[in-house]
Design a protein around this motif. Structure first.
Motif, PDB file in Angstrom:
ATOM      1  N   PRO A 116       0.103 -45.807  66.904  1.00 45.63           N
ATOM      2  CA  PRO A 116       1.058 -46.282  67.925  1.00 45.63           C
ATOM      3  C   PRO A 116       2.492 -46.749  67.853  1.00 45.63           C
ATOM      4  CG  PRO A 116       0.218 -48.011  66.516  1.00 45.63           C
ATOM      5  CD  PRO A 116       0.212 -46.882  66.074  1.00 45.63           C
ATOM      6  N   ASP A 117       2.795 -46.708  69.660  1.00 49.30           N
ATOM      7  CA  ASP A 117       3.755 -46.772  69.552  1.00 49.30           C
ATOM      8  C   ASP A 117       3.979 -48.971  69.710  1.00 49.30           C
ATOM      9  OD1 ASP A 117       5.317 -44.511  70.815  1.00 49.30           O
ATOM     10  OD2 ASP A 117       4.607 -45.145  72.585  1.00 49.30           O
ATOM     11  N   ALA A 118       5.098 -49.197  68.957  1.00 52.39           N
ATOM     12  CA  ALA A 118       5.038 -50.734  68.751  1.00 52.39           C
ATOM     13  C   ALA A 118       6.949 -50.479  67.607  1.00 52.39           C
ATOM     14  CB  ALA A 118       4.669 -50.918  67.238  1.00 52.39           C
ATOM     15  N   GLN A 119       7.215 -52.365  67.979  1.00 54.28           N
ATOM     16  CA  GLN A 119       8.316 -52.322  67.316  1.00 54.28           C
ATOM     17  C   GLN A 119       8.755 -51.898  66.274  1.00 54.28           C
ATOM     18  OE1 GLN A 119      10.840 -55.674  69.434  1.00 54.28           O
ATOM     19  NE2 GLN A 119       9.695 -54.823  72.234  1.00 54.28           N
ATOM     20  N   ARG A 120       7.093 -52.436  65.680  1.00 49.62           N
ATOM     21  CA  ARG A 120       7.554 -52.348  64.315  1.00 49.62           C
ATOM     22  C   ARG A 120       6.535 -52.279  63.746  1.00 49.62           C
ATOM     23  NH1 ARG A 120       7.616 -57.992  60.504  1.00 49.62           N
ATOM     24  NH2 ARG A 120       6.338 -59.109  62.468  1.00 49.62           N
ATOM     25  N   HIS A 121       5.815 -51.428  62.833  1.00 51.55           N
ATOM     26  CA  HIS A 121       5.103 -50.932  61.877  1.00 51.55           C
ATOM     27  C   HIS A 121       4.659 -51.190  60.333  1.00 51.55           C
ATOM     28  CE1 HIS A 121       5.461 -47.806  65.383  1.00 51.55           C
ATOM     29  NE2 HIS A 121       4.052 -48.110  65.379  1.00 51.55           N
ATOM     30  N   ILE A 122       4.038 -52.150  60.267  1.00 51.07           N
ATOM     31  CA  ILE A 122       3.157 -52.043  58.851  1.00 51.07           C
ATOM     32  C   ILE A 122       1.817 -51.770  58.649  1.00 51.07           C
ATOM     33  CG2 ILE A 122       2.281 -54.060  57.314  1.00 51.07           C
ATOM     34  CD1 ILE A 122       2.883 -56.097  59.704  1.00 51.07           C
ATOM     35  N   LEU A 123       2.458 -50.680  57.714  1.00 52.04           N
ATOM     36  CA  LEU A 123       1.761 -50.032  57.244  1.00 52.04           C
ATOM     37  C   LEU A 123       1.170 -50.462  55.647  1.00 52.04           C
ATOM     38  CD1 LEU A 123       3.593 -46.387  57.459  1.00 52.04           C
ATOM     39  CD2 LEU A 123       2.288 -47.765  59.256  1.00 52.04           C
ATOM     40  N   ILE A 124      -0.551 -50.122  55.630  1.00 51.48           N
ATOM     41  CA  ILE A 124      -1.091 -51.204  54.222  1.00 51.48           C
ATOM     42  C   ILE A 124      -2.433 -50.441  53.688  1.00 51.48           C
ATOM     43  CG2 ILE A 124      -2.088 -53.465  53.015  1.00 51.48           C
ATOM     44  CD1 ILE A 124      -1.623 -54.536  56.026  1.00 51.48           C
ATOM     45  N   GLY A 125      -2.007 -49.806  52.493  1.00 49.15           N
ATOM     46  CA  GLY A 125      -2.989 -48.779  52.263  1.00 49.15           C
ATOM     47  C   GLY A 125      -3.012 -48.989  50.963  1.00 49.15           C
ATOM     48  N   GLY A 126      -4.710 -48.568  49.889  1.00 50.50           N
ATOM     49  CA  GLY A 126      -5.569 -49.433  48.776  1.00 50.50           C
ATOM     50  C   GLY A 126      -6.120 -47.961  48.733  1.00 50.50           C
ATOM     51  N   ASP A 183       4.755 -57.563  69.064  1.00 53.53           N
ATOM     52  CA  ASP A 183       5.082 -55.985  68.880  1.00 53.53           C
ATOM     53  C   ASP A 183       5.422 -55.388  67.954  1.00 53.53           C
ATOM     54  OD1 ASP A 183       6.499 -57.486  67.093  1.00 53.53           O
ATOM     55  OD2 ASP A 183       8.533 -57.503  68.471  1.00 53.53           O
ATOM     56  N   THR A 184       4.278 -55.263  66.839  1.00 45.52           N
ATOM     57  CA  THR A 184       3.619 -54.896  65.600  1.00 45.52           C
ATOM     58  C   THR A 184       2.788 -54.318  65.737  1.00 45.52           C
ATOM     59  OG1 THR A 184       5.736 -56.647  64.312  1.00 45.52           O
ATOM     60  CG2 THR A 184       3.807 -54.866  63.131  1.00 45.52           C
ATOM     61  N   ALA A 185       2.141 -53.153  65.303  1.00 39.84           N
ATOM     62  CA  ALA A 185       1.177 -52.401  64.661  1.00 39.84           C
ATOM     63  C   ALA A 185       0.867 -52.487  63.477  1.00 39.84           C
ATOM     64  CB  ALA A 185       0.920 -50.938  65.148  1.00 39.84           C
ATOM     65  N   ILE A 186      -0.143 -52.868  63.145  1.00 39.57           N
ATOM     66  CA  ILE A 186      -0.851 -52.833  61.336  1.00 39.57           C
ATOM     67  C   ILE A 186      -1.700 -51.238  60.885  1.00 39.57           C
ATOM     68  CG2 ILE A 186      -2.139 -53.804  59.755  1.00 39.57           C
ATOM     69  CD1 ILE A 186      -1.625 -56.699  61.556  1.00 39.57           C
ATOM     70  N   MET A 187      -1.373 -51.017  60.082  1.00 35.62           N
ATOM     71  CA  MET A 187      -1.927 -49.166  60.043  1.00 35.62           C
ATOM     72  C   MET A 187      -2.898 -49.417  58.947  1.00 35.62           C
ATOM     73  SD  MET A 187      -1.051 -47.710  63.196  1.00 35.62           S
ATOM     74  CE  MET A 187      -1.786 -46.922  62.781  1.00 35.62           C
ATOM     75  N   LEU A 188      -3.795 -49.340  58.485  1.00 33.70           N
ATOM     76  CA  LEU A 188      -4.449 -49.828  57.532  1.00 33.70           C
ATOM     77  C   LEU A 188      -5.668 -48.956  57.039  1.00 33.70           C
ATOM     78  CD1 LEU A 188      -5.204 -52.797  55.461  1.00 33.70           C
ATOM     79  CD2 LEU A 188      -7.043 -53.154  57.243  1.00 33.70           C
ATOM     80  N   CYS A 189      -5.469 -48.387  56.015  1.00 26.62           N
ATOM     81  CA  CYS A 189      -6.536 -47.601  55.372  1.00 26.62           C
ATOM     82  C   CYS A 189      -6.405 -47.274  53.794  1.00 26.62           C
ATOM     83  CB  CYS A 189      -5.846 -45.785  55.166  1.00 26.62           C
ATOM     84  SG  CYS A 189      -6.909 -44.662  54.911  1.00 26.62           S
ATOM     85  N   GLY A 190      -8.026 -47.371  53.358  1.00 28.64           N
ATOM     86  CA  GLY A 190      -8.477 -47.767  51.791  1.00 28.64           C
ATOM     87  C   GLY A 190     -10.001 -47.431  52.341  1.00 28.64           C
ATOM     88  N   PRO A 191     -10.828 -48.295  50.665  1.00 28.53           N
ATOM     89  CA  PRO A 191     -11.997 -48.489  51.259  1.00 28.53           C
ATOM     90  C   PRO A 191     -12.029 -49.346  51.999  1.00 28.53           C
ATOM     91  CG  PRO A 191     -10.762 -48.318  48.825  1.00 28.53           C
ATOM     92  CD  PRO A 191      -9.794 -48.101  49.872  1.00 28.53           C
TER      93      PRO A 191
END
Length: 314
Positions: free
Chosen positions: A105-115, A183-191
């Protein structure tokens, strides 16, 4: 499922400790492969005849090919095993056009979290954001960071300052989650369990649920999870013996017997239920313990026993 079309395997490369990276290109005389957006995946007809879904982990700016990372599943029914063991450069595969249910998504900041192998769709996002000088960071949870897929790439060059490795949620959630930002989007993927734990932590910290974007990684190949034979668990401190039947976890059996057990993700990702293993041979299925630690500890939520009984320091 989308209509499949043929591509060629251009490269087969070991990736990390137990994965294989494939590069797929168009056949001679074909048009370029369809473009994709970061977070997309494709269907792959594996050599075994099974169809599996894999995230595209290469750059979305690269129109010359697709990159996939395949994790070899211990209980593969033929899908991942046939790709990891049987694929060679020059072979033909049939795949679908890319689909995307995990749009950036459009956002000023992106936090990517992967497991674990859930890192794969986040890699294309990372490359896209880096190429635009965007504000991003990646938190990669993996059992053994030194042998993790894409570990070398993420520890070197332009990505390294924005990447943080951690072995499990037991070592802590990303500090950035403690400070919600609209203004931040969190992208999360894992089990599933890993994602549920991170999502709950973020919402409890004050993030809005619609700021957390998820794609669940479900290892469809794994069929052995709780279906194995029964075994006994002996509690060293009390001498109590608890039977763990097929279809039930050690944690569930202990709770049913009135034994208090710490649980969180229940997917072997967080380490909350790890206890000392005094005797017996564990069948370890977690993402937390190193090979050395597996000789003296076990995760109660997902692991089982290779011996008739296990003795735990409980």
């Amino acid at each position: 499922m989308s209509t499949l079309f043929s591509v060629l395997v251009d490269a087969v490369t070991p990736e990390g400790d137990d994965c294989v990276r494939l590069r797929l290109v168009a056949r001679a005389g074909q048009d370029d492969l369809p473009r994709f957006e970061p977070g997309a995946h494709i269907d792959v007809m594996t050599p075994s005849g099974l169809i599996r879904q894999y995230s595209l982990c290469g750059s979305a700016e690269d129109s010359t090919g697709y990159e996939l990372c395949i994790k070899r599943e211990a209980a593969s029914r033929g899908g991942s095993e046939s790709l990891c063991a049987g694929i060679r450069r020059g072979m033909e595969l049939r795949i679908s056009p890319p689909r995307n249910a995990f749009m950036l998504p459009d956002a000023q900041r992106h936090i990517l979290i992967g497991g674990g192998i859930g890192i794969t769709p986040l890699l294309s996002m990372m490359m896209y954001l880096q190429g635009r000088n965007a504000d991003w960071q990646l938190h990669y949870y993996t059992r053994d960071p030194g042998r993790a897929p894409f570990g070398d790439m993420l520890r070197q060059g332009p990505y390294a300052p924005r990447v943080q490795f951690s072995r499990s949620l037991k070592n802590g959630y990303p500090d950035v989650l403690d400070t919600p930002s609209p203004d931040t989007a969190i992208m999360l993927c894992g089990p599933d369990g890993f994602m549920n734990a991170v999502f709950s932590h973020a919402v409890a910290a004050g993030w809005q649920a619609d700021q957390v974007h998820t794609e669940y990684f479900r290892p469809t190949e794994t069929t052995h999870a709780l279906s194995d034979r029964a075994f006994d668990v002996v509690l060293a401190r009390s001498g109590q013996t608890v039977n763990v039947p097929a279809g039930q976890s050690i944690a569930a059996a202990l709770l049913a017997a009135g034994v208090d057990v710490d649980l969180s993700c229940e997917q072997g990702m967080c380490g909350a239920c790890v206890v000392p293993l005094v005797a017996g041979e564990g069948d370890h299925r977690d993402m937390v313990l190193t090979e050395e630690e597996q000789g003296r500890s076990i995760a109660l939520c997902c692991s089982r026993s290779r011996s008739p009984s296990l003795t735990l320091d409980l």
